[in-house]
Design a protein around this motif. Structure first.
Motif, PDB file in Angstrom:
ATOM      1  N   ILE A 189       0.833  -1.205   0.000  1.00  0.00           N
ATOM      2  CA  ILE A 189       0.000   0.000   0.000  1.00  0.00           C
ATOM      3  C   ILE A 189       0.865   1.252   0.000  1.00  0.00           C
ATOM      4  O   ILE A 189       0.631   2.195  -0.766  1.00  0.00           O
ATOM      5  CB  ILE A 189      -0.951  -0.022   1.223  1.00  0.00           C
ATOM      6  N   HIS A 190       1.910   1.280   0.824  1.00  0.00           N
ATOM      7  CA  HIS A 190       2.804   2.437   0.886  1.00  0.00           C
ATOM      8  C   HIS A 190       3.512   2.646  -0.453  1.00  0.00           C
ATOM      9  O   HIS A 190       3.628   3.777  -0.934  1.00  0.00           O
ATOM     10  CB  HIS A 190       3.830   2.256   2.009  1.00  0.00           C
ATOM     11  N   SER A 191       3.982   1.554  -1.064  1.00  0.00           N
ATOM     12  CA  SER A 191       4.691   1.669  -2.342  1.00  0.00           C
ATOM     13  C   SER A 191       3.772   2.146  -3.460  1.00  0.00           C
ATOM     14  O   SER A 191       4.156   2.980  -4.285  1.00  0.00           O
ATOM     15  CB  SER A 191       5.311   0.317  -2.728  1.00  0.00           C
ATOM     16  N   PHE A 192       2.569   1.613  -3.506  1.00  0.00           N
ATOM     17  CA  PHE A 192       1.612   2.026  -4.542  1.00  0.00           C
ATOM     18  C   PHE A 192       1.249   3.503  -4.378  1.00  0.00           C
ATOM     19  O   PHE A 192       1.142   4.241  -5.371  1.00  0.00           O
ATOM     20  CB  PHE A 192       0.345   1.158  -4.475  1.00  0.00           C
ATOM     21  N   LEU A 193       1.047   3.944  -3.137  1.00  0.00           N
ATOM     22  CA  LEU A 193       0.723   5.359  -2.915  1.00  0.00           C
ATOM     23  C   LEU A 193       1.884   6.263  -3.324  1.00  0.00           C
ATOM     24  O   LEU A 193       1.680   7.323  -3.929  1.00  0.00           O
ATOM     25  CB  LEU A 193       0.363   5.594  -1.443  1.00  0.00           C
ATOM     26  N   TRP A 194       3.108   5.847  -3.008  1.00  0.00           N
ATOM     27  CA  TRP A 194       4.283   6.641  -3.402  1.00  0.00           C
ATOM     28  C   TRP A 194       4.344   6.756  -4.921  1.00  0.00           C
ATOM     29  O   TRP A 194       4.566   7.847  -5.463  1.00  0.00           O
ATOM     30  CB  TRP A 194       5.559   5.986  -2.864  1.00  0.00           C
ATOM     31  N   ALA A 195       4.146   5.632  -5.609  1.00  0.00           N
ATOM     32  CA  ALA A 195       4.165   5.655  -7.074  1.00  0.00           C
ATOM     33  C   ALA A 195       3.058   6.545  -7.620  1.00  0.00           C
ATOM     34  O   ALA A 195       3.266   7.310  -8.583  1.00  0.00           O
ATOM     35  CB  ALA A 195       4.012   4.227  -7.618  1.00  0.00           C
ATOM     36  N   ALA A 196       1.869   6.476  -7.015  1.00  0.00           N
ATOM     37  CA  ALA A 196       0.749   7.301  -7.472  1.00  0.00           C
ATOM     38  C   ALA A 196       1.085   8.787  -7.371  1.00  0.00           C
ATOM     39  O   ALA A 196       0.722   9.579  -8.256  1.00  0.00           O
ATOM     40  CB  ALA A 196      -0.502   6.975  -6.669  1.00  0.00           C
ATOM     41  N   CYS A 197       1.795   9.161  -6.307  1.00  0.00           N
ATOM     42  CA  CYS A 197       2.195  10.569  -6.148  1.00  0.00           C
ATOM     43  C   CYS A 197       3.123  11.026  -7.269  1.00  0.00           C
ATOM     44  O   CYS A 197       3.076  12.180  -7.701  1.00  0.00           O
ATOM     45  CB  CYS A 197       2.879  10.770  -4.806  1.00  0.00           C
ATOM     46  N   GLN A 198       3.990  10.128  -7.739  1.00  0.00           N
ATOM     47  CA  GLN A 198       4.911  10.483  -8.828  1.00  0.00           C
ATOM     48  C   GLN A 198       4.171  10.651 -10.150  1.00  0.00           C
ATOM     49  O   GLN A 198       4.649  11.349 -11.049  1.00  0.00           O
ATOM     50  CB  GLN A 198       5.989   9.403  -8.996  1.00  0.00           C
ATOM     51  N   LEU A 199       3.018  10.008 -10.266  1.00  0.00           N
ATOM     52  CA  LEU A 199       2.276   9.995 -11.533  1.00  0.00           C
ATOM     53  C   LEU A 199       1.151  11.015 -11.578  1.00  0.00           C
ATOM     54  O   LEU A 199       0.576  11.246 -12.642  1.00  0.00           O
ATOM     55  CB  LEU A 199       1.685   8.600 -11.758  1.00  0.00           C
ATOM     56  N   TRP A 229       1.655   8.114   6.482  1.00  0.00           N
ATOM     57  CA  TRP A 229       2.478   8.018   5.276  1.00  0.00           C
ATOM     58  C   TRP A 229       1.942   8.947   4.185  1.00  0.00           C
ATOM     59  O   TRP A 229       2.708   9.633   3.506  1.00  0.00           O
ATOM     60  CB  TRP A 229       2.505   6.573   4.791  1.00  0.00           C
ATOM     61  N   ALA A 230       0.633   8.981   4.021  1.00  0.00           N
ATOM     62  CA  ALA A 230       0.025   9.837   2.998  1.00  0.00           C
ATOM     63  C   ALA A 230       0.377  11.298   3.250  1.00  0.00           C
ATOM     64  O   ALA A 230       0.701  12.049   2.301  1.00  0.00           O
ATOM     65  CB  ALA A 230      -1.492   9.645   2.995  1.00  0.00           C
ATOM     66  N   GLU A 231       0.344  11.711   4.486  1.00  0.00           N
ATOM     67  CA  GLU A 231       0.685  13.103   4.816  1.00  0.00           C
ATOM     68  C   GLU A 231       2.141  13.397   4.465  1.00  0.00           C
ATOM     69  O   GLU A 231       2.470  14.464   3.928  1.00  0.00           O
ATOM     70  CB  GLU A 231       0.419  13.361   6.296  1.00  0.00           C
ATOM     71  N   LYS A 232       3.020  12.424   4.734  1.00  0.00           N
ATOM     72  CA  LYS A 232       4.447  12.625   4.446  1.00  0.00           C
ATOM     73  C   LYS A 232       4.725  12.792   2.961  1.00  0.00           C
ATOM     74  O   LYS A 232       5.647  13.508   2.564  1.00  0.00           O
ATOM     75  CB  LYS A 232       5.263  11.434   4.984  1.00  0.00           C
ATOM     76  N   ILE A 233       3.942  12.104   2.104  1.00  0.00           N
ATOM     77  CA  ILE A 233       4.227  12.134   0.665  1.00  0.00           C
ATOM     78  C   ILE A 233       3.343  13.131  -0.086  1.00  0.00           C
ATOM     79  O   ILE A 233       3.334  13.151  -1.321  1.00  0.00           O
ATOM     80  CB  ILE A 233       4.096  10.736   0.032  1.00  0.00           C
ATOM     81  N   GLY A 234       2.632  13.985   0.669  1.00  0.00           N
ATOM     82  CA  GLY A 234       1.911  15.084   0.030  1.00  0.00           C
ATOM     83  C   GLY A 234       0.456  14.826  -0.279  1.00  0.00           C
ATOM     84  O   GLY A 234      -0.113  15.484  -1.158  1.00  0.00           O
ATOM     85  N   LEU A 235      -0.171  13.897   0.440  1.00  0.00           N
ATOM     86  CA  LEU A 235      -1.572  13.573   0.179  1.00  0.00           C
ATOM     87  C   LEU A 235      -2.455  13.988   1.362  1.00  0.00           C
ATOM     88  O   LEU A 235      -2.037  13.904   2.512  1.00  0.00           O
ATOM     89  CB  LEU A 235      -1.744  12.068  -0.058  1.00  0.00           C
ATOM     90  N   THR A 236      -3.652  14.416   1.036  1.00  0.00           N
ATOM     91  CA  THR A 236      -4.650  14.758   2.052  1.00  0.00           C
ATOM     92  C   THR A 236      -5.890  13.910   1.819  1.00  0.00           C
ATOM     93  O   THR A 236      -6.404  13.833   0.688  1.00  0.00           O
ATOM     94  CB  THR A 236      -5.025  16.245   1.968  1.00  0.00           C
ATOM     95  N   THR A 280      -1.731  17.318  -2.711  1.00  0.00           N
ATOM     96  CA  THR A 280      -1.699  18.743  -2.368  1.00  0.00           C
ATOM     97  C   THR A 280      -0.332  19.404  -2.543  1.00  0.00           C
ATOM     98  O   THR A 280      -0.259  20.610  -2.790  1.00  0.00           O
ATOM     99  CB  THR A 280      -2.171  18.941  -0.921  1.00  0.00           C
ATOM    100  N   HIS A 281       0.742  18.639  -2.431  1.00  0.00           N
ATOM    101  CA  HIS A 281       2.066  19.248  -2.592  1.00  0.00           C
ATOM    102  C   HIS A 281       3.103  18.162  -2.872  1.00  0.00           C
ATOM    103  O   HIS A 281       2.885  16.980  -2.603  1.00  0.00           O
ATOM    104  CB  HIS A 281       2.466  20.041  -1.348  1.00  0.00           C
ATOM    105  N   GLN A 282       4.235  18.587  -3.427  1.00  0.00           N
ATOM    106  CA  GLN A 282       5.308  17.644  -3.730  1.00  0.00           C
ATOM    107  C   GLN A 282       6.222  17.477  -2.527  1.00  0.00           C
ATOM    108  O   GLN A 282       6.403  18.401  -1.733  1.00  0.00           O
ATOM    109  CB  GLN A 282       6.127  18.141  -4.925  1.00  0.00           C
ATOM    110  N   THR A 283       6.791  16.290  -2.404  1.00  0.00           N
ATOM    111  CA  THR A 283       7.762  16.022  -1.349  1.00  0.00           C
ATOM    112  C   THR A 283       8.947  15.275  -1.961  1.00  0.00           C
ATOM    113  O   THR A 283       8.887  14.804  -3.091  1.00  0.00           O
ATOM    114  CB  THR A 283       7.154  15.154  -0.227  1.00  0.00           C
ATOM    115  N   SER A 284      10.019  15.170  -1.195  1.00  0.00           N
ATOM    116  CA  SER A 284      11.212  14.457  -1.670  1.00  0.00           C
ATOM    117  C   SER A 284      11.429  13.178  -0.869  1.00  0.00           C
ATOM    118  O   SER A 284      12.563  12.738  -0.676  1.00  0.00           O
ATOM    119  CB  SER A 284      12.444  15.355  -1.569  1.00  0.00           C
ATOM    120  N   VAL A 285      10.344  12.579  -0.403  1.00  0.00           N
ATOM    121  CA  VAL A 285      10.447  11.332   0.367  1.00  0.00           C
ATOM    122  C   VAL A 285      10.945  10.223  -0.558  1.00  0.00           C
ATOM    123  O   VAL A 285      10.400  10.030  -1.650  1.00  0.00           O
ATOM    124  CB  VAL A 285       9.075  10.945   0.962  1.00  0.00           C
TER     125      VAL A 285
END
Length: 430
Positions: A189-199, A229-236, A280-285
């Protein structure tokens, strides 16, 4: 028993009691009433409640008896684009048509016309989108070579990219929405969310299926970690719709339930929570690292039955016979925590597992059957020598075992409703 498991069992007991008090009269109704509790866990809860005299024994017996009535009516999905039958090693559960329509409608509401929507591990959404001329650009990222090859062959113009988003380079995209259906384990779940943020574009939305709280003892804690985790990678988080996404039980899960004596469980009992996030915003996680859970496997497909062979470690001849390692050959579990998984050298899409001494020879036999060739001749050719009479018998025996299994699982697959359709949809789509 640890505290978390004890609390979970107590919660399941309370849910079951509430369902019975509310008038549930069949096991199927009971499972559907609960928040994603696995049917065999429900069965154990009924037995605990009866033993503690919290429900009459007769009520337990009637509910369990209702689970045993056999019903093998095929599903009629009526899709023009077939998908390969799911394989348990891929943790592959497919959304029901109702869930697919729900997700596509949500994306339509969240995005302007002609937007790009990225789908991760959700081939059923791409299929319905193509079939219904969906007014958005859909692009599927899919780890399975079997699924990507099948879709590319059926619909050559479909946007399908073979990509394991957990570890492989991601395409450069700026999607208005991303829909993802990861395996229901925290690291996936964490990996898929991280990838989704990049896309996904800033301001875009991410829709993800999450396990409901009755799935296992740790899910509520895991959900809180997902929010962190979502908050750390820029998701609300925008909202969480509980039990909004029904799945269709794949043949391997149907076989597990039948092996447990549960024949009358709805094929759409499993439902996921729909979580909608806004980017909501970009991060460098940095990208999370996921350690491999399974060894390498080689796949062959025979008459739409998918067989995985653990990577052969020798080219010499060894007995390719399939050896039983569990009663009835069906592994009575879909959990990756089951220790019997390590015993399997051969794993079918129907969740049948076997040990095998001669995996390399067995792979040659599968390839021969798939190509319509003589298994003995192909094995002899690979060994660069003639086979002995004993070796010939062993190869023939293993070939017959495979043919029998394929025959059984072909019938099971027909009930799943993904059998091939003769419609030349790729021509119509082009």
């Amino acid at each position: 028993m640890d505290t978390e498991t004890w609390i979970f069992e107590d919660s399941v007991n309370c849910w079951v009691l509430d369902a019975i008090t509310s008038g549930v009269t069949t096991f199927d109704q009971l499972v559907t009433y609960l928040p994603g509790v696995y049917p065999s866990v429900v069965l154990s809860s009924l037995q605990r409640l009866a033993s503690a005299q919290k429900i009459p024994t007769k009520v337990m017996e009637e509910l369990i008896e209702s689970a045993k009535s056999k019903s093998d009516e095929p599903m009629h999905l009526a899709h023009q684009i077939p998908l390969p039958v799911p394989h348990p090693l891929d943790y592959d559960w497919r959304f029901s048509d109702a869930a697919v329509e729900n997700l596509l409608n949500e994306c339509k509401k969240l995005t302007p016309l002609n937007s790009t929507i990225v789908l991760i591990g959700t081939p059923s959404l791409l299929r319905m989108g193509i079939e219904q001329s969906y007014p958005r650009q859909l692009l599927l990222l899919e780890a399975s070579p079997t699924i990507t090859a099948s879709l590319t062959q059926a619909v050559p113009l479909a946007q399908v990219v073979r990509c394991d988003v957990i570890k492989e380079p991601l395409p450069k995209l700026g999607a208005e929405a991303v829909v993802l259906d990861p395996p229901w384990y925290p690291e996936h779940i964490h990996s898929f969310l991280w990838a989704a943020c990049q896309l996904c574009k800033i301001g875009g939305h991410i829709l993800i299926s999450m396990p409901p709280f009755g799935t296992r003892p740790s899910v509520e804690r895991e959900w809180m970690n997902v929010l962190d985790w979502a908050e750390k990678i820029g998701l609300t988080l925008v909202r969480l719709d509980k039990m909004a996404l029904p799945y269709v039980s794949p043949p391997f899960e149907v076989n597990v339930l039948k092996a447990q004596g549960l024949h009358a469980v709805s094929k759409e009992w499993r439902r996921g929570n729909l979580a909608v996030f806004k980017c909501t915003h970009q991060t460098s996680v940095p990208r999370p690292t996921v350690l491999p859970q399974e060894d390498e496997w080689v796949e062959e497909v025979l008459s739409e039955v998918r067989l995985r062979i653990r990577q052969p470690n020798s080219s010499a001849f060894a007995d390719p016979s399939l050896l039983s390692i569990v009663p009835g050959d069906v592994l009575q579990s879909v959990s990756r925590r089951d220790k019997r998984r390590q015993l399997a050298d051969v794993w079918t899409s129907g969740n049948r597992i076997f040990a095998c001494q001669g995996r390399g020879v067995l792979l040659l036999i599968l390839q021969a059957i798939a190509a319509g060739r003589s298994p003995n001749q192909l094995v002899a050719l690979a060994l660069e020598r003639s086979l002995t009479s004993v070796e010939t018998e062993l190869v023939s025996h293993a070939a017959n075992q495979i043919i029998n299994i394929v025959s059984i699982e072909q019938k099971e697959n027909l009930l799943f409703g993904e059998q091939q359709n003769d419609t030349l949809f790729s021509r119509r789509a082009s």
